[in-house]
Design a protein around this motif. Structure first.
Motif, PDB file in Angstrom:
ATOM      1  N   PRO A   1      28.045 -42.379  62.404  1.00 55.93           N
ATOM      2  CA  PRO A   1      26.614 -42.654  62.279  1.00 55.93           C
ATOM      3  C   PRO A   1      26.077 -43.279  63.568  1.00 55.93           C
ATOM      4  O   PRO A   1      26.811 -43.958  64.287  1.00 55.93           O
ATOM      5  CB  PRO A   1      26.564 -43.645  61.120  1.00 55.93           C
ATOM      6  CG  PRO A   1      27.865 -44.383  61.216  1.00 55.93           C
ATOM      7  CD  PRO A   1      28.877 -43.397  61.727  1.00 55.93           C
ATOM      8  N   VAL A   2      24.789 -43.052  63.830  1.00 58.59           N
ATOM      9  CA  VAL A   2      24.196 -43.562  65.057  1.00 58.59           C
ATOM     10  C   VAL A   2      22.803 -44.110  64.757  1.00 58.59           C
ATOM     11  O   VAL A   2      22.108 -43.617  63.866  1.00 58.59           O
ATOM     12  CB  VAL A   2      24.116 -42.449  66.132  1.00 58.59           C
ATOM     13  CG1 VAL A   2      23.192 -41.321  65.685  1.00 58.59           C
ATOM     14  CG2 VAL A   2      23.685 -43.003  67.481  1.00 58.59           C
ATOM     15  N   ALA A   3      22.440 -45.163  65.469  1.00 60.47           N
ATOM     16  CA  ALA A   3      21.106 -45.754  65.316  1.00 60.47           C
ATOM     17  C   ALA A   3      20.429 -45.817  66.680  1.00 60.47           C
ATOM     18  O   ALA A   3      21.088 -46.029  67.701  1.00 60.47           O
ATOM     19  CB  ALA A   3      21.202 -47.155  64.713  1.00 60.47           C
ATOM     20  N   VAL A   4      19.136 -45.620  66.681  1.00 63.02           N
ATOM     21  CA  VAL A   4      18.347 -45.672  67.905  1.00 63.02           C
ATOM     22  C   VAL A   4      17.350 -46.813  67.802  1.00 63.02           C
ATOM     23  O   VAL A   4      16.675 -46.967  66.780  1.00 63.02           O
ATOM     24  CB  VAL A   4      17.584 -44.348  68.133  1.00 63.02           C
ATOM     25  CG1 VAL A   4      16.667 -44.462  69.339  1.00 63.02           C
ATOM     26  CG2 VAL A   4      18.558 -43.198  68.313  1.00 63.02           C
ATOM     27  N   VAL A   5      17.263 -47.635  68.853  1.00 63.12           N
ATOM     28  CA  VAL A   5      16.302 -48.737  68.882  1.00 63.12           C
ATOM     29  C   VAL A   5      15.125 -48.347  69.764  1.00 63.12           C
ATOM     30  O   VAL A   5      15.297 -47.923  70.909  1.00 63.12           O
ATOM     31  CB  VAL A   5      16.928 -50.035  69.438  1.00 63.12           C
ATOM     32  CG1 VAL A   5      15.910 -51.175  69.378  1.00 63.12           C
ATOM     33  CG2 VAL A   5      18.179 -50.409  68.664  1.00 63.12           C
TER      34      VAL A   5
END
Length: 314
Positions: free
Chosen positions: A241-245
């Motif tokens: 999983p990946v998150a972008v800020v």
């Protein structure tokens, strides 16, 4: 008077209720399981466009259209407003098509204070199939009327968790999530403008592009800001999983956002702009990165699925 008060953040926070306006938004809310308290309508015809079983749960109040025009924030009022209990993401029933196309892609909004930008960002998050959206305490209230208008129903298509402090952000991310941050600072430049898609920059320590994160430096207030490796946004970075800020246009990314990215092995995702252009609008930056992340995750899934289908040599 009740409708006017319901527009305020104080009312939303103290009473746990939100004001929704228009057929589309109210219909989306009802279908997602939001609980209606009171519906104000100018003609019975407005109610016929809504799920009958759901509107029976609310108090129905017929009012003059002139009153709704006075209360409305829309250029062309539709004659329908509703006060709802503030939706709980854990109890919502999001559309089946949305869930079927959801990806292990998350969005973290850091100091997004413009209502129109946040609403547009939420709309992009829903369109890209984000699993979840996290809003830090520095963001505008997602239930503010202008955010709702710009979101075009996104509030009832993707879980939105708001008012988080940075200490609680990791507990709202899936295990093993890599956190990346948006950036439009060209590592080849010595002068790093600060803006919508950029992080706070140190004039004496420009961002370096390297396989490993560079040593930390300090911001103007003396807080340590981790240096992150930089890469162009279109190169391979989205591994589930990946998150972008996404940072706000005025404040940029907070040191806490950079610290979280550094702790997860994340990177700055560079969106190059023409020299002389200070920065991208935060909503535009979010759209670019989220849909690129979607493209990469789908491509990776297709590649892995193809490998699994290969015949085993006998």
């Amino acid at each position: 008077k009740v409708v006017t008060i319901a527009k305020s953040k104080k009312f939303r926070d103290n009473h746990g209720k939100v004001l929704l306006e228009g057929h589309r938004l109210i219909k989306d809310a009802l279908e997602a399981g939001a609980v209606p308290q009171t519906l104000f309508f100018s003609t019975v015809g407005h109610l016929k466009l809504l799920p009958e079983a759901e509107i029976k749960r609310a108090s129905l109040v017929k009012v003059k259209f002139e009153d709704i025009k006075t209360w409305s924030d829309l250029v062309t009022p539709q004659g329908l407003l509703g006060i709802f209990s503030k939706p709980d993401p854990a109890k919502m029933s999001y559309p089946a098509a949305q869930l079927a196309n959801s990806l292990p892609l998350l969005l973290i909004c850091d100091n997004i204070r413009d209502p129109g930008n946040l609403g547009t960002i939420l709309r992009s998050a829903a369109g890209a199939g984000c699993e979840k959206v996290l809003l830090t305490k520095g963001c505008v209230d997602p239930w503010e009327p202008k955010v709702l208008r710009a979101g075009m129903g996104a509030h009832f298509r993707v879980p939105i968790i708001s008012s988080l402090d940075w200490e609680s952000v990791p507990t709202n991310l899936p295990a093993g999530t890599q956190v990346c941050v948006a950036d439009n600072n060209d590592p080849g430049c010595t002068s790093l403008p600060r803006g919508a898609a950029s992080a706070p920059a140190s004039p004496t320590a420009p961002v370096k592009s390297s396989p490993k994160a560079a040593p930390d430096h300090e911001d103007e207030e003396g807080a340590a800001i981790p240096e992150l490796a930089v890469q162009h946004y279109y190169k391979d970075w989205a591994r589930a999983p990946v998150a972008v800020v996404i940072g706000g246009e005025t404040q940029g990314l907070s040191p806490a956002a950079l610290g979280l990215a550094a702790s997860t092995g994340g990177r700055r995702l560079l969106i190059p702009v023409v020299p002389g252009v200070d920065s991208l609008n935060s909503a535009i930056a979010a759209g670019i990165l989220l849909f690129e992340g979607r493209r990469q995750l789908l491509w990776r899934h297709k590649q892995e699925d193809g490998r699994h289908k290969l015949p085993v040599p006998g």
